[in-house]
Every structure is written in structure tokens, then in C-alpha cells.
Design an enzyme around this catalytic site. Sequence first.
Site, PDB file in Angstrom:
ATOM      1  N   TRP A   1      11.939   3.179  -4.836  1.00 36.92           N
ATOM      2  CA  TRP A   1      12.056   4.387  -4.019  1.00 36.92           C
ATOM      3  C   TRP A   1      13.209   5.261  -4.494  1.00 36.92           C
ATOM      4  CZ3 TRP A   1      11.538   2.288   1.677  1.00 36.92           C
ATOM      5  CH2 TRP A   1      10.177   2.104   1.968  1.00 36.92           C
TER       6      TRP A   1
ATOM      7  N   GLU B   1       0.836  -1.210   0.000  1.00 36.38           N
ATOM      8  CA  GLU B   1       0.000   0.000   0.000  1.00 36.38           C
ATOM      9  C   GLU B   1       0.861   1.246   0.000  1.00 36.38           C
ATOM     10  OE1 GLU B   1      -0.046  -2.151   2.646  1.00 36.38           O
ATOM     11  OE2 GLU B   1      -1.688  -3.451   2.006  1.00 36.38           O
ATOM     12  N   ASP B   2       2.163   1.075   0.201  1.00 38.46           N
ATOM     13  CA  ASP B   2       3.057   2.214   0.348  1.00 38.46           C
ATOM     14  C   ASP B   2       2.914   3.217  -0.797  1.00 38.46           C
ATOM     15  OD1 ASP B   2       5.731   3.188   1.798  1.00 38.46           O
ATOM     16  OD2 ASP B   2       5.967   3.434  -0.364  1.00 38.46           O
ATOM     17  N   ALA B   3       2.713   4.468  -0.428  1.00 35.76           N
ATOM     18  CA  ALA B   3       2.479   5.519  -1.422  1.00 35.76           C
ATOM     19  C   ALA B   3       3.700   5.727  -2.314  1.00 35.76           C
ATOM     20  CB  ALA B   3       2.102   6.815  -0.723  1.00 35.76           C
ATOM     21  N   GLY B   4       4.875   5.555  -1.757  1.00 36.89           N
ATOM     22  CA  GLY B   4       6.105   5.748  -2.528  1.00 36.89           C
ATOM     23  C   GLY B   4       6.181   4.772  -3.696  1.00 36.89           C
TER      24      GLY B   4
END
Length: 299
Positions: free
Chosen positions: A296, A254-257
Site C-alpha cells: 500500500w 481481494e483488496d484492490a489496493g
Amino acid sequence: MFIFVLMKTFQLAANGAFSPELNLTFLRRSPRELLHLVDDDGVWKALKLDQEKFVVRVGLTNHGVAGEIVGGKPSKRFYTYAEQYLREWFDLDTDLNAFYAAATKDKIMSLLTEQFKGYRIIGQPDLYESISWAVIGQQINLPFAFTLKQRFVEQFGERVRYKQRDHYLFPEARIIASVNPDILLPHQFSRQKSKYLVNIAQAFASGDLSTEKLREMSFDEAKEKLMAIKGVGNWTANYALMKTYRYPNAFPLEDAGIHNAIRNLKNMDRKPTLDEVTRYFKKFKGWEAYATLYLWKSL
DNA sequence: CGCCAGGTTAGAG
DNA sequence: CTCTAACATGGC
């Protein structure tokens, strides 16, 4: 006649590519970091094993790292400990070429792995430190998190002096377990965060949790054990297990990055759905943490 | 000034 | 099970 030289230096080769520049850049990410000191081609760090404390100078090369214990005569045990610490810290045993082979299945990832070849996940071999750092960083921006850590380490961490410079150790659980949480409030820790940090320290100081004990457990068992502590939720448990034991799948999709990186790299006019991200990551099974690191890095 | 930041918990619906 | 306020503060 033989001169017996105490073996204080050691070379540790990385399994696959290793980039001194990229890894040093990561280590330099905050000017407020007290737990290591970076110079042009290496890093200095204090380590402690039982009553022995020494500074280690770690030179980074294209092949891996060269360690030298400075400022005293370490025991054989200490030497072994330092070597193992460096292996884990720089993830030297992981075969990055295996990841790069998996990355060829995807055009974007193969470009990233080419661009950031030798970039490794810098770990945190001590579980107590991993968890505490993750909790310190909860809900606040990273620069501020480093400010809080700096104060925490300055007040409670031991230091080793070498050539007029202080090298700090992360505070020991035993110390934090016995303080009144209010002592952190003037340092701008929230009341909640202060309590969490003391809770965590108590769990480690009592022996209920330890780096060694959780290493023996399965990922699910270890995660459950960690999440039983107040202040440690899903994100924090995943983060710590990834940084300490390097479970590859401990990053939340789910990490936005991740979503932003995929959107940029694929020139999408919207963020990918969770389903699309899941499908994308299937290509890198076993290498999710590294795939995430490189995504990232592209941002 | 408002909103988010490497979240989590307790409590309500 | 899902939703929300509270937590303290910096940076934009």
C-alpha cells in the site's frame, strides 16, 4: 539524602527497525484526527484507566518510543497500562527483522522493505474503538470518515486538558449504548450506520464483547463473535482483529489496493488474478499484514 | 452528472 | 448460493 522521583517516564525499545518519520507520517494522515496530536518528533495522546485520565507525550526515535505521563501523578497501574498501550499501539514487540528476512525471497518486497525500513503497523489496542472506526469508514471515502469520527468524538468523548489544549478519548461504549441512534443523524451519519454504532456499543457495554475476552479466543471464534453483530461483516471483523490483535492473515486478498500495487511494481499490463495474488503472498506466510502495508505504501 | 469510496444487510431469484 | 438495491455524502 535520596530524592525519590516519581517514575513518569519510560523508554520502550522496538524489536528491530523503527522509523520515527514514517510512523509519524502515518499518524499525521488526517487533520481531523482528535485522538492524538502529532508534533515534530512525537505524539500526544490522552489515556484513561478506570477513573484516571492523563495525557501521554510519546517521543519517537530510531530505537522506539519514550513515554512521559504529564499533568498529574499516575498510579502504578496506570503506568503499566500506558506502557502496554504504547507497545501495542506502535507494534514494538514484533520482530521486523524476521519480516525483512522473509522479504528477501522476493525482489520487489526486498526493495520495499529497504525503502520503508522501520515502518510499522500502527494499531488500535481497544477493540471497541477498532470496530466502531471500521464501521464509521464503511462505504465512504477516508476524509469523510475522519469528519464523522471527529463529530462523534467531539460530542461523546471525554477530554483531558493539558496546557490549554484538549486531548480527546474515544467515546465509551457505555455512553453510546444508551443514546438514541437518531442523535447522530444531524452529523450526517446514515440511519443504518447510527444503528450499527449503537448496536456495537451495547454489545461491549453489556460485557458480551470485550478486548480481553476476544483476545483469549481463536481467530475464527473471535471473528464469528464479531460478525454476529449487525453492521459487522467480513471486512470489518478482519480489519479490527488485525488492528487490535495483529493477526497477520486478516487482510482480504481481494483488496484492490494490493492488486494495483502488484500490477505497478511488476509492470504488468493487467491486474493480477486472485490466484496470482494468493501465490505471491505465500512467500510471506505469517507476515501478510506487513506485506500488505508495504505494498500500500508503494502506491 | 456519474461513479466510486477501507461495506453490510435484507430480500429476491 | 449469487445478485442487487438501499444506505448519505464527498471528491473527482
